[in-house]
Design an enzyme around this catalytic site. Sequence first.
Site, PDB file in Angstrom:
ATOM      1  N   GLU A  76       0.830  -1.136   0.154  1.00  0.00           N
ATOM      2  CA  GLU A  76       0.128  -0.071   0.030  1.00  0.00           C
ATOM      3  C   GLU A  76       0.900   1.119   0.202  1.00  0.00           C
ATOM      4  OE1 GLU A  76      -3.404  -0.762   2.586  1.00  0.00           O
ATOM      5  OE2 GLU A  76      -3.555   1.232   2.984  1.00  0.00           O
ATOM      6  N   HIS A 111      -8.458   1.854   1.241  1.00  0.00           N
ATOM      7  CA  HIS A 111      -8.217   1.851   2.663  1.00  0.00           C
ATOM      8  C   HIS A 111      -9.381   2.682   3.376  1.00  0.00           C
ATOM      9  CE1 HIS A 111      -5.227   0.636   6.313  1.00  0.00           C
ATOM     10  NE2 HIS A 111      -6.667   0.658   6.794  1.00  0.00           N
TER      11      HIS A 111
HETATM   12  C1  GLV Z   1      -7.517   0.878  10.021  1.00  0.00           C
HETATM   13  O1  GLV Z   1      -7.059   0.511   8.950  1.00  0.00           O
HETATM   14  C2  GLV Z   1      -7.116   0.909  11.411  1.00  0.00           C
HETATM   15  O2  GLV Z   1      -6.373  -0.235  11.881  1.00  0.00           O
HETATM   16  O3  GLV Z   1      -7.613   1.729  12.235  1.00  0.00           O
END
Ligand code: GLV
Length: 295
Positions: free
Chosen positions: A242, A260
């Site tokens: 990512e 995400h």
């Molecule tokens: C997001 O991916 C988190 O872990 O809060």
Amino acid sequence: MPARPRVHLTAPVPREVAAALEGDFDLVDSPEGADGILVALTARVDERYLERAGPQLRVVANYAVGVNNIDLDATAARGVVVTNTPDVLTRATAELAVGLMLALLRRIAEGDRFIRRDSEWEFSLEFMLGSSLDGTELLIVGPGRIGRETARLAEAFGARSAFAGRGADLQGLLPAADVVSLHVPLTDATRHLIDAEALSAMRQSAVLVNVARGPVVDERALVDALRDGVIAGAALDVYEREPEVEEGLLSLENVVLTPHLGSATRDTRVAMGMLCVDALRAVLLEGRRPANAVG
Ligand code: GLV
Ligand code: GLV
């Protein structure tokens, strides 16, 4: 008046969160000399980062529930408290997982791409048929808060849930699932948990959903499995490298990709930020270890 504690932010935060921080702390542009650091999950806090920050650092508030971006051995060795943001993002993340299941099974994203290409079409009885979440066997890999909430929401759509926790025989459970949804934290034990072998244990008609962390899935093996018809589809919110996305995923129609967005509602992000502010206050102003300390 004693100097206010110095807090560094690794990324911009919602204005409500910034205002709360400004009420109690001096916000500083660099981690050097900071007493507390509010960390977005794109920042890696390791030995080098901690060395640069300096020995006065007392708390790292991670603006995420997953703490794989923090080297917890290194923070522990320096006595730095680490906190995360549990609970407040459980519903939002579970909601996205179910949204991705529906988008994939009912071909919503594919249909949207089709329309936007200006394709010729008219309603027809055999056109773009998908499948329903109703009646599916859902395997939740990682039965924590988010995994269990995902099951609860999916059950409202008629799915039946099974759970694979730590130490479960994942290979044995995979063949029974129509939908496999990942909710494990990223650790050495879960890196590439879904590899070529796991994918080949899945049904050919099954789909994979990942709202956890990218490296839980071997993305290259996933592309091969999708191309070769080993599984029927995948919906991913997180990526192995990512923000880079494995090239092979981009041209596949049986794939839904989001950037995400698990916790990405305004209310959730503000609530996460406020938990971080409370954690910084607990350690830096009240000298106490907050309930959401993870290291
Ligand atoms: C997001 O991916 C988190 O872990 O809060
Ligand atoms: C994370 O909060 C989880 O337990 O799923």
